[in-house]
Motif scaffolding. Sequence first.
Motif, PDB file in Angstrom:
ATOM      1  N   THR A 114     -82.505 -82.188  85.085  1.00 51.91           N
ATOM      2  CA  THR A 114     -81.462 -81.164  85.093  1.00 51.91           C
ATOM      3  C   THR A 114     -81.946 -79.943  84.330  1.00 51.91           C
ATOM      4  N   LEU A 115     -81.845 -78.770  84.956  1.00 49.59           N
ATOM      5  CA  LEU A 115     -82.301 -77.539  84.327  1.00 49.59           C
ATOM      6  C   LEU A 115     -81.365 -77.175  83.169  1.00 49.59           C
ATOM      7  N   HIS A 116     -81.915 -77.178  81.940  1.00 55.69           N
ATOM      8  CA  HIS A 116     -81.136 -76.807  80.755  1.00 55.69           C
ATOM      9  C   HIS A 116     -81.267 -75.322  80.480  1.00 55.69           C
ATOM     10  N   SER A 117     -82.525 -74.812  80.569  1.00 62.43           N
ATOM     11  CA  SER A 117     -82.754 -73.384  80.344  1.00 62.43           C
ATOM     12  C   SER A 117     -84.122 -73.000  80.856  1.00 62.43           C
ATOM     13  N   VAL A 118     -84.308 -71.713  81.138  1.00 66.06           N
ATOM     14  CA  VAL A 118     -85.596 -71.171  81.561  1.00 66.06           C
ATOM     15  C   VAL A 118     -85.637 -69.716  81.139  1.00 66.06           C
ATOM     16  N   ASP A 119     -86.781 -69.263  80.630  1.00 64.06           N
ATOM     17  CA  ASP A 119     -86.886 -67.865  80.225  1.00 64.06           C
ATOM     18  C   ASP A 119     -87.779 -67.108  81.202  1.00 64.06           C
ATOM     19  N   GLN A 120     -87.970 -65.803  80.915  1.00 68.27           N
ATOM     20  CA  GLN A 120     -88.691 -64.943  81.857  1.00 68.27           C
ATOM     21  C   GLN A 120     -90.176 -65.286  81.964  1.00 68.27           C
ATOM     22  N   TYR A 121     -90.685 -66.110  81.045  1.00 65.05           N
ATOM     23  CA  TYR A 121     -92.103 -66.481  81.108  1.00 65.05           C
ATOM     24  C   TYR A 121     -92.297 -67.861  81.735  1.00 65.05           C
ATOM     25  N   LEU A 122     -91.243 -68.372  82.369  1.00 68.29           N
ATOM     26  CA  LEU A 122     -91.305 -69.644  83.082  1.00 68.29           C
ATOM     27  C   LEU A 122     -91.378 -70.843  82.144  1.00 68.29           C
ATOM     28  N   ASN A 123     -91.007 -70.657  80.883  1.00 69.38           N
ATOM     29  CA  ASN A 123     -90.858 -71.797  79.979  1.00 69.38           C
ATOM     30  C   ASN A 123     -89.555 -72.506  80.336  1.00 69.38           C
ATOM     31  N   ILE A 124     -89.644 -73.788  80.644  1.00 70.07           N
ATOM     32  CA  ILE A 124     -88.514 -74.532  81.211  1.00 70.07           C
ATOM     33  C   ILE A 124     -88.160 -75.714  80.305  1.00 70.07           C
ATOM     34  N   LYS A 125     -86.856 -75.911  80.108  1.00 67.73           N
ATOM     35  CA  LYS A 125     -86.377 -77.086  79.399  1.00 67.73           C
ATOM     36  C   LYS A 125     -85.569 -77.934  80.367  1.00 67.73           C
ATOM     37  N   LEU A 126     -85.934 -79.226  80.477  1.00 63.81           N
ATOM     38  CA  LEU A 126     -85.261 -80.154  81.369  1.00 63.81           C
ATOM     39  C   LEU A 126     -84.600 -81.276  80.571  1.00 63.81           C
ATOM     40  N   GLU A 127     -83.463 -81.754  81.084  1.00 59.09           N
ATOM     41  CA  GLU A 127     -82.773 -82.901  80.504  1.00 59.09           C
ATOM     42  C   GLU A 127     -82.653 -83.989  81.562  1.00 59.09           C
ATOM     43  N   ASN A 128     -82.441 -85.222  81.093  1.00 60.88           N
ATOM     44  CA  ASN A 128     -82.297 -86.371  81.996  1.00 60.88           C
ATOM     45  C   ASN A 128     -83.482 -86.460  82.964  1.00 60.88           C
ATOM     46  N   THR A 129     -84.668 -86.340  82.415  1.00 66.06           N
ATOM     47  CA  THR A 129     -85.871 -86.256  83.259  1.00 66.06           C
ATOM     48  C   THR A 129     -86.343 -87.620  83.718  1.00 66.06           C
ATOM     49  N   ARG A 130     -87.085 -87.594  84.823  1.00 67.06           N
ATOM     50  CA  ARG A 130     -87.791 -88.772  85.313  1.00 67.06           C
ATOM     51  C   ARG A 130     -89.015 -88.300  86.080  1.00 67.06           C
ATOM     52  N   VAL A 131     -90.070 -89.086  86.006  1.00 72.66           N
ATOM     53  CA  VAL A 131     -91.323 -88.738  86.676  1.00 72.66           C
ATOM     54  C   VAL A 131     -91.239 -89.137  88.141  1.00 72.66           C
ATOM     55  N   VAL A 132     -91.699 -88.263  89.027  1.00 74.26           N
ATOM     56  CA  VAL A 132     -91.640 -88.558  90.460  1.00 74.26           C
ATOM     57  C   VAL A 132     -92.506 -89.758  90.800  1.00 74.26           C
ATOM     58  N   ASP A 133     -93.715 -89.808  90.253  1.00 78.71           N
ATOM     59  CA  ASP A 133     -94.629 -90.925  90.515  1.00 78.71           C
ATOM     60  C   ASP A 133     -94.779 -91.743  89.237  1.00 78.71           C
ATOM     61  N   GLU A 134     -93.845 -92.683  89.002  1.00 77.88           N
ATOM     62  CA  GLU A 134     -93.843 -93.445  87.758  1.00 77.88           C
ATOM     63  C   GLU A 134     -95.028 -94.404  87.662  1.00 77.88           C
ATOM     64  N   ASP A 135     -95.508 -94.896  88.799  1.00 74.22           N
ATOM     65  CA  ASP A 135     -96.644 -95.814  88.768  1.00 74.22           C
ATOM     66  C   ASP A 135     -97.904 -95.125  88.266  1.00 74.22           C
ATOM     67  N   LYS A 136     -98.025 -93.848  88.567  1.00 73.65           N
ATOM     68  CA  LYS A 136     -99.211 -93.092  88.161  1.00 73.65           C
ATOM     69  C   LYS A 136     -99.107 -92.640  86.710  1.00 73.65           C
TER      70      LYS A 136
END
Length: 498
Positions: A433-455
């Motif tokens: 879930t997108l929590h915040s993003v600034d003009q330099y593309l620094n992104i904070k995510l919440e409730n994250t999960r990896v797309v390829d968990e096996d890798k």
Amino acid sequence: MVGMGRVENEAINKPSSSSSASSSPTTTTSTSVTETVNGSHDFKITGYSLSKGIGIGKYIASDTFMVGGYSWAIYFYPDGKSIEDNSTYVSLFIALASEGTDVRALFELTLIDQSGKGRHKVHSHFGRALESGPYTLKYRGSMWGYKRFFKRTALETSDYLKDDCLQVHCCVGVVRSRTEGPKTYAISLPPSNIGLHFGQLLESGKGTDVNFEVDGEIFAAHKLVLAARSPVFRAQLYGPMKDQNTEHIKVEDMEAPVFKALIHFIYWDVLPDMEELTGLNSKWASTLMSQHLLAAADRYGLDRLRLLCEANLCEEVAINTVATTLALAEQHHCFQLKSVCLKFVAMPENLRAVMQTDGFDYLRESCPHVLTELLEYVARVSEHSGIASKLGNEVILDGGDVNGRRLFFSYFKDLVGREVTVELKNDLAIRGTLHSVDQYLNIKLENTRVVDEDKYPHMKSVRNCFIRGSVVRYVQLPQDGVDIELLHDATRREARGG
């Protein structure tokens, strides 16, 4: 390097003045041809400093090499060739290394400038050939070169010496002469007709010893012909793992017209008439047959047929077929065809139309990684700093440079709380879930999960993360998460500076 240079002199026997005026004069001609057979050799001398002190008249020799039927070798004298030079100069020579008498040749010795500036030290006899003619070597061991080729102190502080290494390039042009007289005959040779003979053999049906059942149709052929043309047929018919029944073989996953075209090429060595084969008079039908035939050619190891189909498909790229052709090119490693398809799809006037075709859905399902390549290609050829493209059910944003990032992510303030996927430059993709993003593309995510968990099993426990803009490759949003047209318009304005 091999080349030919020639000097020609003609001798004409004129008729005698006493010949009868009524008789037809006879004129004969001959030509003296003098030419050079050219060749070259590169000689790398490593450990130059260790060769110093070897002694005056002592040399380091290259391997022998052949030019004009003679062996040659390069001799390098670290302490000089003659005692009168007292190690002040290095010497460089080219020597006749095989038996020969009065061998006439032109020479060139080049010490390579290893700085990349191209200021090579060149001593050439080729340019002086008109003044003094070729140099004559009397016997084996005869040499041409320079006792004082380069002063040692200057050489050791120059760009010719790098990492204690010297590089020498030598050219030799051996002079040959011959006399050519008139040709007494001229026979016109017909083109090869071996394809015609084999094609007629197939059409006659004589001597066939194997039948192929393809989609309910039977095709008779000759085992030896198939084995000679295809390594796959050779293994299938004569190899250690050959089919148990080599007289009747059922071919799966291929349509009858495609197999018929394949057999036609094996015997005739040319493509059949696609319209006649399919019974359809359309470019689309021809493209479809070329696609299927390319896959068949790859299946049976017929490289020439595969290239012919690839060339046809390059010429037949169109909106309604390019996506399936691109998928085919990827699956069968047709790199030239793939490049043509990528260029075609990336054109602004084609991209939107191609994405509306059924073939694009097939491309997305069968070769999803090609979509990433396509987006990267579009970004490279795009005239603006960033690119936004809708691929299937997602919008993928490539921020481009810093200005592009600022432009795109000014739209993200309304997407806080929405789910996005961020792909990093190391191929790690994180959804959250997108929590915040600034003009330099620094992104904070919440409730994250990896797309390829096996890798990436070590990332399973991560629930919140901060991602620096410098490591972001793509951001994927829901289809309704951004206005594509609005982004394109804004990007173009950004590129124009307003």
